[in-house]
Every structure is written in structure tokens, then in C-alpha cells.
Design a protein around this motif. Structure first.
Motif, PDB file in Angstrom:
ATOM      1  N   GLU A 152      40.233  77.376 -28.478  1.00  0.00           N
ATOM      2  CA  GLU A 152      40.311  76.943 -27.076  1.00  0.00           C
ATOM      3  C   GLU A 152      41.145  77.932 -26.258  1.00  0.00           C
ATOM      4  O   GLU A 152      42.203  78.368 -26.697  1.00  0.00           O
ATOM      5  N   GLU A 159      38.536  77.697 -16.865  1.00  0.00           N
ATOM      6  CA  GLU A 159      38.296  78.705 -17.898  1.00  0.00           C
ATOM      7  C   GLU A 159      38.795  80.069 -17.428  1.00  0.00           C
ATOM      8  O   GLU A 159      38.601  80.430 -16.268  1.00  0.00           O
ATOM      9  N   LEU A 168      50.013  77.235  -8.162  1.00  0.00           N
ATOM     10  CA  LEU A 168      49.150  76.461  -7.262  1.00  0.00           C
ATOM     11  C   LEU A 168      49.041  75.010  -7.725  1.00  0.00           C
ATOM     12  O   LEU A 168      48.555  74.760  -8.832  1.00  0.00           O
ATOM     13  N   SER A 181      48.913  79.124 -20.267  1.00  0.00           N
ATOM     14  CA  SER A 181      50.227  78.766 -19.747  1.00  0.00           C
ATOM     15  C   SER A 181      51.193  78.420 -20.890  1.00  0.00           C
ATOM     16  O   SER A 181      52.329  78.886 -20.927  1.00  0.00           O
ATOM     17  N   LYS A 182      50.688  77.637 -21.829  1.00  0.00           N
ATOM     18  CA  LYS A 182      51.514  77.225 -22.974  1.00  0.00           C
ATOM     19  C   LYS A 182      51.926  78.443 -23.810  1.00  0.00           C
ATOM     20  O   LYS A 182      53.072  78.555 -24.237  1.00  0.00           O
ATOM     21  N   ARG A 203      54.472  80.762 -21.799  1.00  0.00           N
ATOM     22  CA  ARG A 203      55.813  80.156 -21.764  1.00  0.00           C
ATOM     23  C   ARG A 203      56.464  80.145 -23.138  1.00  0.00           C
ATOM     24  O   ARG A 203      57.674  80.255 -23.263  1.00  0.00           O
ATOM     25  N   GLY A 204      55.646  79.980 -24.181  1.00  0.00           N
ATOM     26  CA  GLY A 204      56.206  79.924 -25.534  1.00  0.00           C
ATOM     27  C   GLY A 204      56.295  81.288 -26.194  1.00  0.00           C
ATOM     28  O   GLY A 204      56.639  81.374 -27.369  1.00  0.00           O
ATOM     29  N   LYS A 214      47.259  66.685 -15.379  1.00  0.00           N
ATOM     30  CA  LYS A 214      46.259  67.728 -15.129  1.00  0.00           C
ATOM     31  C   LYS A 214      45.547  68.168 -16.406  1.00  0.00           C
ATOM     32  O   LYS A 214      44.565  68.895 -16.345  1.00  0.00           O
ATOM     33  N   MET A 264      45.610  73.663  -9.046  1.00  0.00           N
ATOM     34  CA  MET A 264      44.969  74.306 -10.185  1.00  0.00           C
ATOM     35  C   MET A 264      44.836  73.365 -11.383  1.00  0.00           C
ATOM     36  O   MET A 264      45.787  72.718 -11.780  1.00  0.00           O
ATOM     37  N   ARG A 265      43.635  73.284 -11.930  1.00  0.00           N
ATOM     38  CA  ARG A 265      43.402  72.450 -13.114  1.00  0.00           C
ATOM     39  C   ARG A 265      43.741  73.248 -14.360  1.00  0.00           C
ATOM     40  O   ARG A 265      43.529  74.459 -14.404  1.00  0.00           O
ATOM     41  N   ARG A 266      44.212  72.566 -15.364  1.00  0.00           N
ATOM     42  CA  ARG A 266      44.575  73.264 -16.591  1.00  0.00           C
ATOM     43  C   ARG A 266      43.359  73.555 -17.467  1.00  0.00           C
ATOM     44  O   ARG A 266      43.461  74.238 -18.465  1.00  0.00           O
ATOM     45  N   HIS A 267      42.207  72.994 -17.083  1.00  0.00           N
ATOM     46  CA  HIS A 267      40.994  73.248 -17.872  1.00  0.00           C
ATOM     47  C   HIS A 267      40.165  74.388 -17.294  1.00  0.00           C
ATOM     48  O   HIS A 267      39.091  74.672 -17.812  1.00  0.00           O
ATOM     49  N   ASP A 316      58.222  74.320 -23.851  1.00  0.00           N
ATOM     50  CA  ASP A 316      58.367  75.530 -23.018  1.00  0.00           C
ATOM     51  C   ASP A 316      57.715  75.360 -21.651  1.00  0.00           C
ATOM     52  O   ASP A 316      58.256  75.815 -20.646  1.00  0.00           O
ATOM     53  N   VAL A 317      56.554  74.717 -21.609  1.00  0.00           N
ATOM     54  CA  VAL A 317      55.893  74.491 -20.323  1.00  0.00           C
ATOM     55  C   VAL A 317      56.597  73.364 -19.563  1.00  0.00           C
ATOM     56  O   VAL A 317      56.862  73.485 -18.361  1.00  0.00           O
ATOM     57  N   LEU A 329      51.917  69.452 -23.321  1.00  0.00           N
ATOM     58  CA  LEU A 329      52.369  70.693 -22.677  1.00  0.00           C
ATOM     59  C   LEU A 329      53.274  71.529 -23.574  1.00  0.00           C
ATOM     60  O   LEU A 329      53.315  72.744 -23.458  1.00  0.00           O
TER      61      LEU A 329
END
Lengths: 376, 399
Positions: free
Chosen positions: B191, B150, B142, B198-199, B202-203, A259, B145-148, A245-246, A242
Motif C-alpha cells: 500500500e 494515491e 492542506l 506521511s507515516k 514522520r517515522g 481522514k 487532503m484525504r489520506r487515501h 510519529d504522525v 496514524l
């Protein structure tokens, strides 16, 4: 234990299992967030450092317990501090274990509801867990320990194998050479991390029942080392999957890490459900151990009421208390307070006791310690 | 009541109680009663005014699978146009809030929405350009929610993408999700799914999303990518730029590298494995980054006819030639991208963590870092296999 069973006899392996099962519970789902908020990429070092602090605290606890090899903390609290302060300390122990159970069960229920059973009321999840808690606790300490022994190794093995799947998609660029920001961030993240090691303090309660007292420190420290390695593995996992940050923005970073697992596209679609199935036994052992310890503490403080009666009284109390906090964030403030009490009971409290022992012995109020390695 | 009878009664009560708990019938819902959402498409509409303030409005298209294989297309008003046994239903909602919009499925289709199996999120270009911050918050909050899952950008009206039929998949959302996954799995595209977004968000790192468009035959294709910075789409990448960026970002999987010969013909090298490392340094106050690329390839097509690969020197010569060509191409792309976007599309922020000076510089002021950055590329290309043929036939040679 007052007619419930034969006097418990805890072997070194059983002590290892007891300590491990009590320490690893619900805290590790949240712990990477607390550790990474300040230490960021060096969080795994904080986890190891916290483990070392726990071993130091354990050493203090065993130093005290060795002075009274046939007594529980409830017996020598009154010997050292007098009947009033000693009894207050005994009640504090009972309340501490009680609130530890309360916070743990509520967090568990929140995770299960959020990730697995969104339409099931928290009350139902908590009630179901409490009912299965009472069943093994009803007949005393040894059935609990045997349950730890039978379930923990397989659960741990499966959970480690499960998280190794997350490592398959690791981004190793997230790792950093340690100490680039100095040691201050690592140390400042220590308070949030050290809470996750609480549980080994039950040695104060069950030391008289340990068969090989000379091995009590070693067995429990091995458990802490094993927990430390497991925690470091998880923190490293969240870091490389992750990123810091996450991780610092997730309610349950370890669940979020789960996940990221995708075994075969659309085959294992929601891996976090597997995590919850594997994690529930770990949470269960912690709740079980702390719930029993709470009843045990109150029973030892107020022995007129039988241990089973204390369980019957505490069960609805845990249920009601665990429903008081409005939400998970409110619950976390409770957890932090319980953690603070835990920190007091694991570091300053044994130190105070050691000072009291020295003073009382000088005054001639205490006899010299018994030899180590006594078999009860 | 005797003790024995009491025990018997207690045992029966416990068994009945456990039976109720374990049977799983409590709160059970038939599959047909659940609206299993496999795809959502979102685009932005002109803002509405609420209490004198402008409010962002969205058009949310929700694609629900029909377990029975029969469905229809439901319009914004909720009217159903029955079609011949479709495996999905599209529900279109106009709303300022995503959660409210999705909950309205209950009133439009009498089913409870379930987003645990969401495969694709399609973002309309208007929304992408205005910023996906509100959508991002909804999606990452949520728990199911899956992180994969698309995420792609849709270049065109959202509803057209979600009604384009697929031969291989039961619904357009599943078709696009599979396409996006395959595009990313090859060398073509770094990817990009909800986890990566998300990564990056946040970064505070830019990210790239596959862009789907419709060709003249109304078929969906994914040949482009959208560059996002601070949750807003800032530009697009061509197929070649996407591929070059994948190589520089160390997102190397199987894929085809093409090199031109004379007359528009090409040589095709299949990538078997590869790695891209960086060698950064601060020289005279300017960041220098050398991308060190090592590729293992397989020669799969050679249209530059007349060559023979029966000697090691000839393979070495080809390796040097294509290595140098790739190097030139990567340097050009890297300079073009950094000059155009002035953001860290190379994912250097994460990769520079072990170089404190450079890491601090890129964290504090990424724009200046990119403006000043000097890029160099070293390519070590190896041809590991040439296939079953040693020599390519030449048209000039008489039979």
C-alpha cells in the motif's frame, strides 16, 4: 434558581449525563497529541491513569460537598475563607467557566472552519453557536440536563461506530507491550492528558440539587470511567491508524484519524465531515454546560443581577474574548492556562477546603456535617 | 405597540433570520464556478535564481474536471486550445511554490480551485530524485487532503500522462488513480498513498511508490515501483521484487503467484489469504529476522502438464515444491534489497517495536542494522482448492 424554574432535581442518571456531556467536548480532538508526545505507544495507559486521578479528585470534591449538602460552593466559600477571599474564589469559578467556554468555542470554530466551512468567517461560526447556547440555557439547569439526556447516548453510539471504521485499517504492529520505557514517560504525559477530564468539578455547583446524594460520587465516577474508555479508544485508534510519529505532528489528530476512513472507495470520500457532524453535539453540550455554569457562578456571587441578565452580559463577552487570540496556537496557550486553573480547582482547592473544614470545626466555627443521602 | 403584535413581529424576525441561515444560499457557488481538481502532476525544472540564491522551480500540471463534459487543454501561457468535449482541463503552471501555482488557476480559468476531491498526485522522476519534501509539506498541511489520495511516480514527461485517454474513466488522473488503487489492492504492490507516505516520512522509514510508465503504444502501465529514503527516490523495484516485498511486508491481498515449469511455462496459484509474521532475534550481536509466511492458495493454472491432483499426497507434494521455491525466491529478493539499498524496505522499524534491543538498533543506525541483518524465510503454502478439474490433460496421451 430565583424564579427561573422550579428547584432543579438531578437524578443519578442525569448526573452521569451532565458529567459526561461536560467532560467530552473539544479537548479530545487534540488530546492524543499531548498524550503521545511523551508516552508514545503507552499513551492509552496515560489516559487511564488520568481518569484515575480525576476519580480521586472527584472523591475529594464529594467529601467537601457532603459537608454542605444544601449549599453550593459559592455559599461555603465565604463560610470557610471569609467574605473577601471567599468572594474572590467565587469570581475565580465564574472566570474559569467563562474562559473554558471561550477557549472551547474558539477551538470548535477553528475546526469547523478548517475542515468544513473554509469560506465562513470564524465570527459567524462563533455567533451561531452562541445563539443556540442561550436558547436552552435561558430556562435554567433542567432543560440543559434534559438536552444532554436526549442527545448524548445516540451521539456517542454513532461516534463510536464511526471510529470503529477507522479500526478496520489498523496497523496493530504500532502497538507495544506496555512499560518498555518504564513508567516515567507515562507519568510525564499526565498533565496534558488530565485537562481533557475537566468538567466534573461542576459537582461543586450542582451538588445541592442532586436528589440521591449518596449516589453522587458513583454516578460521576461512572461518567469519568465512560469518558476514560472513550478516550482510550480514541488514543488507541490514532496509535494504530496514524502511529505516534504522525499523531504528534497533527493539529487535530482525531480529525486526521477520521481522514483514514474510506468506506467504499470514492463513496464516502471525506469521512471527517461526518465526524464533525457527530462531534458538534458533544462540543455543544460542553459549551452549554460551561456557559451556564459561568452565568450561574456570577449570579450566585452577585445575586442582585438575575441569572438571565448574567447570560445576556456574558454572551457578547464570550464572543469578543474568543476572537482575541490571533490563531489556534495562541488559543492553545489560553487553553493551557485555563487547564492549569482547572487543575488547581480540582485537586489543591478541595484539599485546602478540607483542611479549612477541619480547622474551622476544631475552632468551633462549623457545625458537624449533615447525614448523607438527604433528599433536597 | 401591543404585546401581541410585538411577539408576532419577533416571531417573524426569528423565522426570517433562521430562513437565511438554513437556506444555504449565503456564499453558494455553482459547481461550474469551482475548479474541482482531480489530479496534479509535479516535476522539477532547472532552478531559478532569486537574490543570488538558487531556488527550486516546479512545473505543476493541474487537472480539473469539467462537469459539463466540455473543456480544453490550457497551456502554460494560459491559452486555451478547444478540443471536442473533453471532461477535463489541464492547466500547466511554472512556479517555485505549489500553493501559489494552484491559486493561479483563478487567473487562468476564472474559477476557484477546490482540492477536496484530489484523487492522484503524480511526481515526476526528477522531482522524486531531488526530494519531495516541499511537495510533502504542501500536501500534508492542506486540511482538505484525504489520506487515501494515491501518489505515484511518473517515468516520463508529466503532461503526457495527464493527456493519455482512458476508456473507462472520464479523465487520465482518475484512470491512473484507479489503476494505482487496483495494483495496490492485489498482491503486486504494498500500500502506498498519502497516508502511508506521511507515516513513513514522520517515522523516518523508507517507502515505496508505484511507478507509471508509457509503453510503445503510449498506454500507461504500472509494472514498477520506486524506493524512497529520506524523501528522495533511491531506486526502483521490478514487478517480482514488488510482489516479494508485499509478501514480506505482510501486505497480502488477492493476487497471482507464478512458478516456472520447463520450457518457460508456468503454474499459477491465486492467493486467497495469507499472513507474514516476523521472528527476530539478536544472535552474537547480529540481528536475525525470520519471516514466517503462511499462504492459502487456489490452483488456477497448471501448465506443467501431465499431473493429477486426485490424491492428497500429490497436493502436498505441490505445496512443498512451490513453498520451497517461494522461500528461495523471497530470501534472494530480501538479501538483494537489503544489500542494495541498506534501508528498511521491509517496514521492520514498526514491526520490531516489541523487541527493545532490535528496535533500538534499527532506530539508531538502520544502515548498520541492514548490513548485519541475517534473513531467513519460512513458507507454509497450502493449496485449498484445485478448481473443477482433477487432472491436467497431457499432449503425450493418445486420444
Amino acid at each position: 434558581m430565583q424564579g427561573l424554574e422550579q428547584r432543579p432535581a438531578i437524578s443519578p442518571t442525569q448526573l452521569f449525563m451532565l458529567a459526561f456531556g461536560l467532560i467530552v467536548g473539544v479537548g479530545f480532538l487534540i488530546m492524543p497529541r499531548g498524550a503521545m508526545e511523551k508516552a508514545r505507544e503507552d499513551a492509552w495507559l496515560t489516559v487511564i491513569l488520568a481518569g484515575m486521578c480525576a476519580i480521586l479528585s472527584l472523591w475529594l470534591i464529594t467529601r467537601v460537598a457532603r459537608m454542605f449538602p444544601h449549599d453550593t460552593v459559592f455559599d461555603y466559600n465565604t463560610k470557610l475563607f471569609g467574605s473577601i477571599i471567599g468572594s474572590l474564589f467565587n469570581i475565580l469559578w465564574g472566570l474559569y467557566f467563562l474562559f473554558f467556554t471561550v477557549t472551547g468555542i474558539r477551538v470548535m470554530a477553528e475546526v469547523v472552519r478548517e475542515e468544513m466551512l473554509p469560506f465562513t468567517p470564524v465570527e459567524v461560526i462563533i455567533a451561531a453557536m452562541l445563539l443556540v447556547l442561550v436558547y436552552p440555557a435561558w430556562n435554567g439547569l433542567m432543560p440543559i440536563i434534559r438536552m444532554f439526556e436526549s442527545g448524548l447516548p445516540v451521539t456517542l453510539l454513532l461516534i463510536v461506530m464511526f471510529f470503529l471504521l477507522a479500526y478496520l485499517r489498523a496497523d496493530w504492529a504500532e502497538l507495544r507491550i506496555p512499560f518498555q520505557e518504564g513508567v516515567t514517560p507515562i507519568i510525564s504525559a499526565l498533565p496534558q492528558t488530565i485537562y481533557s477530564y475537566l468538567g466534573f468539578e461542576v459537582l461543586f455547583l450542582y451538588y445541592p440539587f442532586v436528589t440521591h446524594k449518596d449516589k453522587a460520587f458513583a454516578s460521576t465516577s461512572f461518567a469519568i470511567v465512560a469518558v476514560g474508555l472513550f478516550y482510550a479508544f480514541l488514543v488507541l485508534g490514532t496509535l494504530v491508524t496514524l502511529g505516534p510519529d504522525v499523531t504528534t505532528t497533527q493539529t487535530f489528530p482525531v480529525v486526521t484519524m477520521a481522514k483514514t476512513i474510506e468506506v467504499v472507495r470514492q463513496f464516502v470520500e471525506r469521512a471527517e465531515l461526518l465526524l464533525i457532524i457527530l462531534w458538534l453535539p458533544l462540543a455543544y453540550t460542553t459549551h452549554l454546560g460551561f456557559f451556564f455554569s459561568s452565568a450561574f457562578s456570577f449570579h450566585r456571587t452577585f445575586p442582585r443581577l438575575a441569572l438571565r441578565w448574567w447570560m445576556v452580559i456574558l454572551l457578547p463577552l464570550v464572543f469578543i474574548l474568543s476572537l482575541i487570540p490571533d490563531n489556534f496556537i495562541d488559543m492553545q496557550t489560553w487553553s493551557d492556562k485555563v487547564g492549569l486553573v482547572g487543575l488547581f480547582l480540582t485537586i489543591p482547592y478541595p484539599l485546602i477546603m478540607l483542611v479549612c473544614i477541619v480547622v474551622r470545626r476544631r475552632l468551633g466555627h462549623l457545625s458537624s456535617p449533615r447525614k448523607d443521602g438527604d433528599v433536597t | 405597540m401591543t404585546k401581541r403584535r410585538r411577539n408576532w413581529l419577533a416571531a417573524v424576525t426569528v423565522i426570517l433570520f433562521i430562513g437565511v441561515l438554513l437556506a444555504g444560499c449565503w456564499d453558494y457557488r455553482e459547481l461550474e464556478k469551482r475548479a474541482i481538481i482531480v489530479g496534479i502532476g509535479v516535476d522539477e525544472l532547472p532552478p531559478a535564481t532569486s537574490k543570488g540564491k538558487k531556488m527550486r522551480m516546479y512545473q505543476v500540471l493541474v487537472q480539473v474536471v469539467e462537469p459539463a463534459g466540455a473543456g480544453g487543454n490550457m497551456g502554460a501561457g494560459g491559452s486555451t486550445q478547444a478540443t471536442s468535449r473533453k471532461a477535463y482541463t489541464n492547466i500547466v503552471i511554472t512556479t517555485p511554490s505549489f500553493s501559489e501555482g494552484i491559486e493561479r488557476i483563478v487567473s487562468l480559468s476564472d474559477r476557484i480551485p477546490n482540492m477536496a476531491h484530489l484523487q492522484l498526485i503524480g511526481v515526476g522522476e526528477t522531482l522524486a530524485k531531488n526530494g519531495i519534501n516541499e511537495l510533502y509539506d504542501f500536501l500534508t498541511r492542506l486540511p482538505q487532503m484525504r489520506r487515501h489520495t494515491e501518489i505515484i511516480v511518473l517515468d516520463g514527461p508529466v503532461s503526457r500522462f495527464f493527456t493519455t485517454p482512458s476508456i473507462s474513466q472520464p479523465s487520465p488522473a482518475l484512470h491512473m488513480a484507479e489503476m494505482a488503487a487496483n495494483v495496490q489492492r492485489t498482491l503486486v504492490m504494498p500500500e502506498s498513498n498519502l497516508g502511508v507516505v506521511s507515516k513513513s516520512v514522520r517515522g523516518h522509514i523508507p517507502f515505496i511508490l508505484v511507478t507509471a510508465s508509457l509503453d510503445e503504444n503510449k498506454n500507461i502501465n504500472m509494472k514498477q515501483a520506486a524506493v524512497f529514503d529520506r524523501q528522495k527516490m533511491v531506486g526502483t523495484l521490478s514487478t517480482d521484487q514488488m510482489q516479494d516485498l508485499s509478501l514480506l511486508q505482510n501486505e497480502i491481498e488477492r493476487g497471482l503467484l507464478s512458478f516456472p515449469c520447463s520450457g518457460g511455462k508456468k503454474t499459477g496459484l491465486q492467493v486467497l489469504a495469507g499472513r507474514s509474521r516476523i521472528e527476530p532475534a539478536m544472535r552474537n550481536g547480529r540481528p536475525h529476522v525470520t519471516f514466517k509466511l503462511s499462504l492459502q492458495t487456489e490452483l488456477i493454472e497448471y501448465q506443467c502438464l501431465g499431473a493429477s491432483f486426485d490424491k492428497q499426497e500429490q497436493i502436498r507434494k505441490a505445496e512443498r515444491l512451490y513453498g520451497a521455491e517461494l522461500k528461495k525466491r523471497l530470501i534472494t529478493t530480501a538479501n538483494k534489497l537489503k544489500d542494495k539499498y541498506k534501508v528498511d524496505v521491509f517496514r521492520l522499524t514498526t514491526r520490531l517495536k516489541n523487541y527493545p534491543d532490535l528496535y533500538k538498533a534499527i532506530r539508531n543506525d538502520p544502515k548498520t542494522f541492514m548490513e548485519q541483518m541475517v534473513v531467513d524465510v519460512n513458507v507454509k503454502l497450502r493449496i485449498r482448492t484445485i478448481g473443477s478439474s482433477l487432472e491436467t490433460p497431457s499432449l503425450k496421451v493418445n486420444p
